[in-house]
Design an enzyme around this catalytic site. Structure first.
Site, PDB file in Angstrom:
ATOM      1  N   CYS A 163      -3.504  12.279  -4.961  1.00 19.45           N
ATOM      2  CA  CYS A 163      -3.840  10.840  -4.991  1.00 19.45           C
ATOM      3  C   CYS A 163      -4.378  10.376  -6.347  1.00 19.45           C
ATOM      4  O   CYS A 163      -4.299   9.189  -6.663  1.00 19.45           O
ATOM      5  CB  CYS A 163      -4.911  10.521  -3.959  1.00 19.45           C
ATOM      6  SG  CYS A 163      -4.601  11.133  -2.321  1.00 19.45           S
TER       7      CYS A 163
HETATM    8  O1  KQY Z   1      -5.545   8.837  -0.929  1.00 17.29           O
HETATM    9  C1  KQY Z   1      -5.262   8.013  -1.728  1.00 17.29           C
HETATM   10  N1  KQY Z   1      -4.055   7.932  -2.195  1.00 17.29           N
HETATM   11  C2  KQY Z   1      -6.219   6.998  -2.181  1.00 17.29           C
HETATM   12  C3  KQY Z   1      -7.471   7.031  -1.468  1.00 17.29           C
HETATM   13  C4  KQY Z   1      -8.244   5.789  -1.767  1.00 17.29           C
HETATM   14  C5  KQY Z   1      -9.575   5.837  -1.227  1.00 17.29           C
HETATM   15  C6  KQY Z   1     -10.421   4.740  -1.753  1.00 17.29           C
HETATM   16  N2  KQY Z   1     -11.758   4.935  -1.384  1.00 17.29           N
END
Ligand code: KQY
Length: 369
Positions: free
Chosen positions: A355
């Site tokens: 992420c």
């Molecule tokens: O998992 C993701 N791709 C992003 C997570 C975002 C979390 C924001 N607190």
């Protein structure tokens, strides 16, 4: 150079390459947001540096940081990692960065999706996301690529592709009313086919339990190579993850990909279950949007790894399953260096290594067969 294109990747003969194809760079963003990262991000920053250092063993890394935090990021990161000044609202480069496409003539272009902080006014995790929404097009300017502005609210973590015509996603996220409520499942499939040049979409029902992204596919599974996927398994029938993983297993076991293959499914153990500790819930600026309570279940998964050139960088949590996950990944990627990076603080922010990274593919990507 960044110019908007008014055609589409499908029309122009460009496709999204898979993560296992050659990469020119990986982009990341510096974490500082005080309602998401405790103690002004200092614990997360250390782990971001460790992730970037691991990636930099095989691929060049570029960080973005806003003007206020540029110096801090520059001082914390090894000198071989490039830091450029660019504002963002948080640091989830997978979701705010460009999704690149390539053609067989050695050309590359970028897709900029619309970003609404994982759910906009209905379910979003911040109240203002304009800076994040602008990152993809700016990133394309820096990498020197033309940009398609795809008319779809979508985060990069909600899709995986195999580079040979198959895309994996979840209904939980892409059909969530906070993303594109005016579009049907068929409309969304059509847009994915047009902007990523894929032919077949495999829909899991749900992502990982308690994932605040509304179930991003990258937190429950990963494409190892065409025809082979890694899936987070759960063996405890009392765990809410159990039914989700078993349903995903059923879909993947019955799926036929774009090339007519049935899938090999590699099962990854589930860490924990892991929960927010008392210390970890302290020292966060209170938010109306992100809830960090003591005892809250964390959406922890070994599937949230990055494949980058000849390395695989995966999260570890100080759990007994870490070693088992490493062995499974090493067997799945026999030619790659598999590097575990302790990432509990990244997890506390709501995601993990996949992420916080976004790859920029090489222009001379291998041709899909
Ligand atoms: O998992 C993701 N791709 C992003 C997570 C975002 C979390 C924001 N607190």
């Amino acid at each position: 150079m960044s110019s908007t294109l008014y055609t589409s990747p499908r029309l122009d003969g460009f496709r999204m390459p898979a993560e296992h194809e050659p990469q020119e760079q990986v982009w990341m963003a510096w974490p500082t947001r005080e309602d998401n990262w405790r103690e002004k991000g200092k614990h997360a920053q250390k782990e971001f540096v460790a992730v970037a250092t691991a990636i930099a063993q095989s691929t060049d890394v570029t960080f973005i940081a806003d003007a206020k935090n540029y110096e801090q990021a520059r001082l914390a990161l090894p000198s071989k990692i490039r830091v450029i000044e660019m504002p963002s609202d948080d640091c989830w480069m997978r979701d705010i960065g460009a999704t690149y496409v390539v053609n067989d003539q050695g050309e590359r272009r970028a897709n900029s999706w619309q970003f609404n902080a994982w759910g906009g006014e209905l379910d979003g995790l911040y109240d203002s996301w304009e800076q994040d929404n602008a990152v993809a097009a700016k990133m394309a300017t820096v990498t020197g690529d033309y940009v398609y502005h795809a008319p779809l609210i979508l985060e990069g973590g909600s899709i995986h592709v195999d580079g040979e015509g198959t895309l994996y996603t979840t209904e939980e996220c892409l059909l969530h009313p906070s993303r594109n409520p005016h579009l049907s499942k068929e409309d969304i499939e059509d847009l994915l086919k047009v902007y990523l040049n894929v032919e077949k979409i495999i829909w899991l029902k749900d992502g990982l339990y308690n994932d605040e992204t509304n179930g991003h596919v990258d937190n429950i599974m990963h494409v190892v190579r065409p025809g082979v996927v890694a899936l987070t398994d759960c063996e405890d029938s009392n765990d809410p993850q159990y039914a989700i993983s078993k349903a995903a297993l059923k879909v993947l076991s019955q799926a036929i990909d774009a090339k007519g293959r049935t899938l090999e499914i590699i099962k990854l153990p589930m860490p924990g279950p892991l929960f927010v500790s008392e210390d970890e819930a302290k020292n966060l600026v209170e938010s109306d949007y992100m809830n960090r309570q003591v005892g809250e279940r964390l959406a922890a998964s070994y599937a949230n790894f990055l494949i980058t050139n000849n390395s695989v960088v995966f999260p570890t949590f100080g759990e007994k399953t870490d070693e088992q996950a490493k062995e499974i990944l090493q067997k799945a990627f026999p030619e790659h260096k598999v590097i575990g990076v302790y990432a509990r603080n990244i997890l506390l922010g709501g995601g993990n290594i996949h992420c916080i990274t976004q790859q920029v593919p090489e222009k001379c990507s291998i041709k899909a067969v």
